[in-house]
Scaffold this motif. Sequence first.
Motif: not given
Length: 427
Positions: A183-187, A1-5, A170-176
């Motif tokens: 990643c949870d979806f892929d797992r 939540m902190r990264a998105l905020f 596809v979302l590898a560039a994001r850090r949030d």
Amino acid sequence: MRALFLKYLVVIGVSMLGSILAMILILNALRASPAATKLEIQKREIVLDLARAILTDEGPEAAARFAATSEAQLPLGLAITPDPGACARPDTEESRGVLWDGRCHLVTVEPPDKLLPYRLAPVMLGLAVLTASMIAAGLLARNLVSPVVLLRDGLSALAQGQFDVRIAGVLAARRDEIAQLSCDFDRTAERLQEHRDAQQRLFHDVSHELRSPLSRLQAVTGILRKSPAKLDAMLDRMDREIERLDGLVGEILTLARLSNRSGTALQTQRLDVIEILNDILLDATFEAQSRNVAVTTDHPGSFLADVDGELIYRALENVIRNATKFTAQGTAVEVRCAVTDAHLEVEIEDSGPGVDRKELDRIFQPFSRGGDLARPGGFGLGLAIARHAIERHGGRIRAMASRRGGLIVAMEIPMQPREPDRLQPLR
């Protein structure tokens, strides 16, 4: 939540500051800002008041000279003209009425050049806030909606049974948190794919295991039809095949019951696990005498734990019998115990043919017999049942290669049942 905020805070802040700064620059360029307009008004009021004072004290000629000097230095359109009605009109921002020697004079300046009225400045600032809000909303929507659409498409693919879909790349560039969600979806997709593959493999293996004794039973009935005199021998063979089928069905039902974690809760009671282990070792030693195999039989001490006695017994027995069955003739099966951090660690090491390192995880799958190695008897369900029984208690089980060339199976049994995902790695 902190990264998105933090990301959204930066987007909103930069959009607001950028739009307000742009509007201020526009207002200053159009001379419609509060500061520019007030400055022009103050300059004209000062010049008008000075001209009125000079006209009142020294007369029109002195006021005219002041007007000429003022226009040379600061051209504001200052003019002094006789006007009989000037004294009756109220003062404004651009004019003053002055009475001198019984005659009225009008002192005026030209109004400031304004492309936009002063009162429109607040409206322009309001537009700046609105523009900033629209820009921030557009950026945030683009940043948030795109991955949500990607997740929605991925979930739709999973619902249709396409478990090979992956979105984290596809979302590898994001850090949030959205990247973590991908990643949870892929797992999750990977686990679903593994479960589907395991289910298909289980169906195949069950049908294969059932087909063999059924085929032999069909062969027996065929022999009986041709040679009824062999009834007694064939009945014994049929009994053995039926027992094998019954044992296989029982093992499959046990595995299915253990695999269903959403079923009934564990029926636990306080038992000494080391005492259970010693009882199993005594039976295993007796059975292994025919092959001249030695088994460690005595482990002092105790480990009282809240466990399902039947499941723990089945887990320990399956692993130990598996070791005594596959160890080389005339060798030893070593069983080691250690109590640490409120859990019991048990290691069973044999001197058998071992298992390829690539197959170490696979031997805990149903109907696995360690690759292409020949395995006498059994269905390949013992280690699978042991794994589910241990994990049902919140423990862990793993296989390692032995220095003797055989196999080591390590089990961790907690004193209290706990959730597997909260465990620390088995040391």
